[in-house]
Design a protein around this motif. Sequence first.
Motif, PDB file in Angstrom:
ATOM      1  N   ILE A 172     -65.355   9.223  54.908  1.00 54.84           N
ATOM      2  CA  ILE A 172     -66.614   8.491  55.090  1.00 54.84           C
ATOM      3  C   ILE A 172     -67.334   8.294  53.766  1.00 54.84           C
ATOM      4  O   ILE A 172     -67.893   7.235  53.495  1.00 54.84           O
ATOM      5  N   PHE A 173     -67.291   9.328  52.903  1.00 53.94           N
ATOM      6  CA  PHE A 173     -68.075   9.254  51.672  1.00 53.94           C
ATOM      7  C   PHE A 173     -67.249   8.882  50.449  1.00 53.94           C
ATOM      8  O   PHE A 173     -67.744   8.955  49.331  1.00 53.94           O
ATOM      9  N   THR A 174     -65.976   8.524  50.649  1.00 52.63           N
ATOM     10  CA  THR A 174     -65.183   8.224  49.467  1.00 52.63           C
ATOM     11  C   THR A 174     -64.707   6.785  49.416  1.00 52.63           C
ATOM     12  O   THR A 174     -64.274   6.317  48.381  1.00 52.63           O
ATOM     13  N   SER A 175     -64.802   6.063  50.546  1.00 50.21           N
ATOM     14  CA  SER A 175     -64.249   4.718  50.530  1.00 50.21           C
ATOM     15  C   SER A 175     -65.299   3.719  51.005  1.00 50.21           C
ATOM     16  O   SER A 175     -66.000   3.961  51.985  1.00 50.21           O
ATOM     17  N   GLN A 193     -71.943   4.065  46.168  1.00 51.86           N
ATOM     18  CA  GLN A 193     -70.546   3.777  45.817  1.00 51.86           C
ATOM     19  C   GLN A 193     -70.404   2.360  45.282  1.00 51.86           C
ATOM     20  O   GLN A 193     -69.709   2.123  44.297  1.00 51.86           O
ATOM     21  N   ASP A 234     -73.855  10.189  48.083  1.00 49.95           N
ATOM     22  CA  ASP A 234     -72.533   9.586  47.939  1.00 49.95           C
ATOM     23  C   ASP A 234     -72.293   8.539  49.036  1.00 49.95           C
ATOM     24  O   ASP A 234     -71.175   8.311  49.465  1.00 49.95           O
TER      25      ASP A 234
END
Lengths: 296, 275
Positions: B35-38, A142, A137
Amino acid sequence: MRKKTTYRNPVSTSKYTGLLLISPFLIGVAAFFIYPFISSFIMSLYNYRMNITPDFIGIDNYKNILSDKAVTESFCVTLKYIFTLVPLKMIFSLCVALILNIELKYMGVFRTIYYIPSTLGSNIAIIILWRYLFTTDGLVNQVLGITGLPAVSWYGEPVPALWTIVLLRVWEFGSCMVIFLAALRDIPKEQYEAAKVDGCGKVRAFFRITLPAIKNVFIMNFIIQLITAFQEFNAPFLITGGNPLKKTYTFAMLIYDEAFAYNNFGYANALSWILFTVTFIVISIILILWNRLKKD
Amino acid sequence: MRKFLIYTFLAISSIIMIYPLLWLFGASMKSNSEIFTSIWFIPEKIDFSAYINAWKSAGGYTILHFLKNTLLIIIPKILFAVISSSVTAYGFARFDFPFRKTAFALLFAVMLMPQIATMLPTYIMWREIGVLDTYIPLTLPSLFACEGVFVFILIQFFGGIPKELDEAAAIDGCGALKTLFYIHAPCIRPAIISIAVFTFLWTMNDFMTPLIYISSVEKYPLSLALRMSMDSTGQGYEQNKIIAMSILGLIPSISVFGLAQKQFTSGITTGGVSG
């Protein structure tokens, strides 16, 4: 390069002053290059392990290497890595250098930006950055998701895993590019103007003027990139750990592991010798071909 | 129109080049989940707590301790490299001596030598001398002008210094070394700065040499300390701590490069050095 002269230095008339001045270098060569080479070869003829009396086994280490599957595999991985990375980095560096060579404002700023990653090299912080960029991820996946492309399991599959390392080294193309840029700057502008008057197009000017003018730098750069790529250790050791299925396990990692993980110094030294011989042969071939090409 | 295309290309590619570093910097102030979503590098809420954790570092030492260790390696290395390469380059550039050509060829060969091939026997040599787990194997080789590239850069700079200066120095009674230190040193300053900067950056980046020679945590340079925390952190928690640590680890390199950037680029473009 310095011209060959019979120049007599006025500050010293002895012909040994020069020799005395370079003596640190000569001692260094003896201690850190010539001695290691000889002792490396001798050790490669022994079953040499730490804390055990070495026993002489002749060329058995070399025989074992020939039948060792791990050696062939890591050699293939290294070759694959070199053949992907070196052409890509060279072409990319040359293209960017050609663009930065156009006289426009702010080119210095761009040059600095492109150069920064290469100064960070194998800095462990960059390795950490890379591990985060390519996790499942991570940032790269992303971005792929936003553009509608499927996510890639970068560290889970052999080919993408090798690509993460290739991409790291291509990202650090700055030093390679700067060398090209310096060579391009040395080409006299009049040559291009004359070519233009004669009705020579841009593409032809590139092949007829630019390439011949930078050929020596090109070949030198190529050799440097080749040697560096052949010794790649830090990135695969720290980013992928040689995984998955040892498909990013380079030759340098194999040497390291044989010596420091399996305490098999004799074998590791034999591997070092093979690495050296291969490098030597490849460079010689390139230089010989190069000299032939120049004569034609 | 052509100008516009060039600038667009340059702008987009430099964003791609620099964005990972910006992202890392931003991530050091993000919460672990962000950290891992944006993909945007500016954090929603700026949080410096990761830096406090990072400062405490690992293995019972603060990050300052590891930075000090790194400097203990770098400073002697820079001094050794500058002195030994200047003296060697001076010998090559200004004097004629027996076997000059052979020595020059050696310089070239040293430059092309794969480091990995000499690594093991050198290690065993230091082991027999009994200096493993000290900084001697890391620093002492610099005293012997073993970076061929540095000598090459300097030789080119010496080539640009008029020989009349040497003659004037001789008339004033300068010997060979005095001429180097009083007459030439100011002229080769840009080259010396490049060598110092390269030594700094390469030592900061070097991982393999300390990995082999340094075994006690107390003596770890920054690179090994960071690796230690990276391995002990694992996946899951404290991601921002390790990111903050790596930002702290990058600051020395980036600031040295920034400070010396002008002199430095003139050095590389004349010498043609690979980083």
